[in-house]
Design a protein around this motif. Sequence first.
Motif, PDB file in Angstrom:
ATOM      1  N   ASP A   1      -3.793  31.732  88.813  1.00  0.00           N
ATOM      2  CA  ASP A   1      -5.061  32.093  88.121  1.00  0.00           C
ATOM      3  C   ASP A   1      -5.973  30.354  87.769  1.00  0.00           C
ATOM      4  O   ASP A   1      -6.776  30.673  88.661  1.00  0.00           O
ATOM      5  CB  ASP A   1      -5.468  31.602  86.705  1.00  0.00           C
ATOM      6  N   ALA A   2      -5.692  29.324  87.525  1.00  0.00           N
ATOM      7  CA  ALA A   2      -5.972  28.038  88.242  1.00  0.00           C
ATOM      8  C   ALA A   2      -6.628  28.130  89.456  1.00  0.00           C
ATOM      9  O   ALA A   2      -7.761  27.666  90.129  1.00  0.00           O
ATOM     10  CB  ALA A   2      -5.277  27.465  87.243  1.00  0.00           C
ATOM     11  N   VAL A   3      -5.653  28.497  90.807  1.00  0.00           N
ATOM     12  CA  VAL A   3      -5.785  27.669  92.119  1.00  0.00           C
ATOM     13  C   VAL A   3      -6.763  28.964  93.393  1.00  0.00           C
ATOM     14  O   VAL A   3      -8.007  28.572  93.313  1.00  0.00           O
ATOM     15  CB  VAL A   3      -4.253  27.989  92.854  1.00  0.00           C
ATOM     16  N   LEU A   4      -6.576  29.899  92.100  1.00  0.00           N
ATOM     17  CA  LEU A   4      -7.811  31.419  93.022  1.00  0.00           C
ATOM     18  C   LEU A   4      -8.972  30.835  91.579  1.00  0.00           C
ATOM     19  O   LEU A   4     -10.036  31.005  92.331  1.00  0.00           O
ATOM     20  CB  LEU A   4      -7.094  32.615  92.146  1.00  0.00           C
ATOM     21  N   ALA A   5      -9.282  29.984  91.010  1.00  0.00           N
ATOM     22  CA  ALA A   5     -10.718  29.661  90.185  1.00  0.00           C
ATOM     23  C   ALA A   5     -11.280  28.329  91.081  1.00  0.00           C
ATOM     24  O   ALA A   5     -12.169  28.703  91.379  1.00  0.00           O
ATOM     25  CB  ALA A   5     -10.283  29.393  89.130  1.00  0.00           C
ATOM     26  N   LEU A   6     -10.396  27.915  91.570  1.00  0.00           N
ATOM     27  CA  LEU A   6     -10.870  26.827  92.449  1.00  0.00           C
ATOM     28  C   LEU A   6     -11.515  27.586  93.972  1.00  0.00           C
ATOM     29  O   LEU A   6     -12.426  26.931  94.497  1.00  0.00           O
ATOM     30  CB  LEU A   6      -9.705  26.078  93.165  1.00  0.00           C
ATOM     31  N   TYR A   7     -10.749  28.651  94.413  1.00  0.00           N
ATOM     32  CA  TYR A   7     -11.353  29.416  95.338  1.00  0.00           C
ATOM     33  C   TYR A   7     -12.514  30.402  95.093  1.00  0.00           C
ATOM     34  O   TYR A   7     -13.227  30.869  96.341  1.00  0.00           O
ATOM     35  CB  TYR A   7     -10.148  29.378  95.918  1.00  0.00           C
ATOM     36  N   GLY A   8     -12.954  30.395  94.145  1.00  0.00           N
ATOM     37  CA  GLY A   8     -13.580  31.028  93.375  1.00  0.00           C
ATOM     38  C   GLY A   8     -13.425  32.324  93.919  1.00  0.00           C
ATOM     39  O   GLY A   8     -13.768  33.666  94.668  1.00  0.00           O
ATOM     40  N   ILE A   9     -11.993  32.588  93.939  1.00  0.00           N
ATOM     41  CA  ILE A   9     -11.451  34.079  94.165  1.00  0.00           C
ATOM     42  C   ILE A   9     -10.332  34.725  93.412  1.00  0.00           C
ATOM     43  O   ILE A   9     -10.430  34.165  91.685  1.00  0.00           O
ATOM     44  CB  ILE A   9     -10.386  33.647  95.067  1.00  0.00           C
ATOM     45  N   THR A  10     -11.755  36.300  92.622  1.00  0.00           N
ATOM     46  CA  THR A  10     -11.052  37.250  91.616  1.00  0.00           C
ATOM     47  C   THR A  10     -10.745  38.311  91.960  1.00  0.00           C
ATOM     48  O   THR A  10     -10.515  38.633  93.130  1.00  0.00           O
ATOM     49  CB  THR A  10     -12.871  37.152  90.403  1.00  0.00           C
ATOM     50  N   TYR A  11      -9.418  39.112  90.887  1.00  0.00           N
ATOM     51  CA  TYR A  11      -8.915  39.923  91.365  1.00  0.00           C
ATOM     52  C   TYR A  11      -8.553  41.262  90.072  1.00  0.00           C
ATOM     53  O   TYR A  11      -9.415  40.569  88.965  1.00  0.00           O
ATOM     54  CB  TYR A  11      -7.434  40.179  91.513  1.00  0.00           C
TER      55      TYR A  11
ATOM     56  N   ILE B   1      -8.977  42.288  95.548  1.00  0.00           N
ATOM     57  CA  ILE B   1      -8.850  41.214  95.757  1.00  0.00           C
ATOM     58  C   ILE B   1     -10.892  40.692  95.481  1.00  0.00           C
ATOM     59  O   ILE B   1     -11.057  41.830  96.376  1.00  0.00           O
ATOM     60  CB  ILE B   1      -8.853  40.600  96.025  1.00  0.00           C
ATOM     61  N   ASN B   2     -11.267  40.188  95.352  1.00  0.00           N
ATOM     62  CA  ASN B   2     -13.175  39.853  95.222  1.00  0.00           C
ATOM     63  C   ASN B   2     -13.266  38.555  96.127  1.00  0.00           C
ATOM     64  O   ASN B   2     -12.366  37.402  95.430  1.00  0.00           O
ATOM     65  CB  ASN B   2     -13.497  39.724  93.980  1.00  0.00           C
ATOM     66  N   ASN B   3     -13.611  38.317  97.127  1.00  0.00           N
ATOM     67  CA  ASN B   3     -13.810  36.875  97.257  1.00  0.00           C
ATOM     68  C   ASN B   3     -13.303  36.409  97.729  1.00  0.00           C
ATOM     69  O   ASN B   3     -12.957  35.187  98.085  1.00  0.00           O
ATOM     70  CB  ASN B   3     -14.647  35.544  96.229  1.00  0.00           C
ATOM     71  N   LEU B   4     -11.698  37.345  98.257  1.00  0.00           N
ATOM     72  CA  LEU B   4     -11.316  36.465  99.383  1.00  0.00           C
ATOM     73  C   LEU B   4     -12.068  36.111 100.726  1.00  0.00           C
ATOM     74  O   LEU B   4     -12.061  37.576 100.980  1.00  0.00           O
ATOM     75  CB  LEU B   4      -9.800  36.754  99.460  1.00  0.00           C
TER      76      LEU B   4
END
Length: 184
Positions: free
Chosen positions: A148-158, A180-183
Amino acid sequence: MNNTWHCELCNHQRKNLKEGSICNLTKQKPAFNRTCSKKLFSTKFKNQLREVNVVYEHAIKDKWWNYSYTIIFGLLGVGVTCLAAYSIVYINDLNNSFHSSSSYSLRIYLIPFIIFGIALKIISQAIGMYNMYVLKSREAKLKKDRVDAVLALYGITYDIDVQLHSNYRFPQDAQVDLQINNLR
């Protein structure tokens, strides 16, 4: 944050025993500052995301079963310990009333110690099960938090919906609906 956390989700990651995690594009260890511009989140990322969330969900659902197991076996162990203590008192009273031989009384005193050994085994089983659950749940939470921390850096949510089957054994046994959102 460790750069290899990014690489564990990226399809460009290559691992070897000598150098560890290597980027297959640059052939070097990850050396980016905050985010990687060459990342490729696709199949490996989705599989890792599913597995981490399924294992975490299983740890949450397994909580009450583990607590009840620990309580039941803990109480059973305490009860058997009380039985061992009572048997020592009973054998001592029995021994004093009959004035039996010393070799016979030594052998009969072994019974409470055997019962006490059984009680210790039951209590250790309860404590071991609890410790194993705590370690598994902490590990699952740690892995989920890393992803979740890595995905937050790239603005990816799920959004994820995990349905665990009653005979759950492995993460592949769960039914997962993942959006998956914002991928990019």
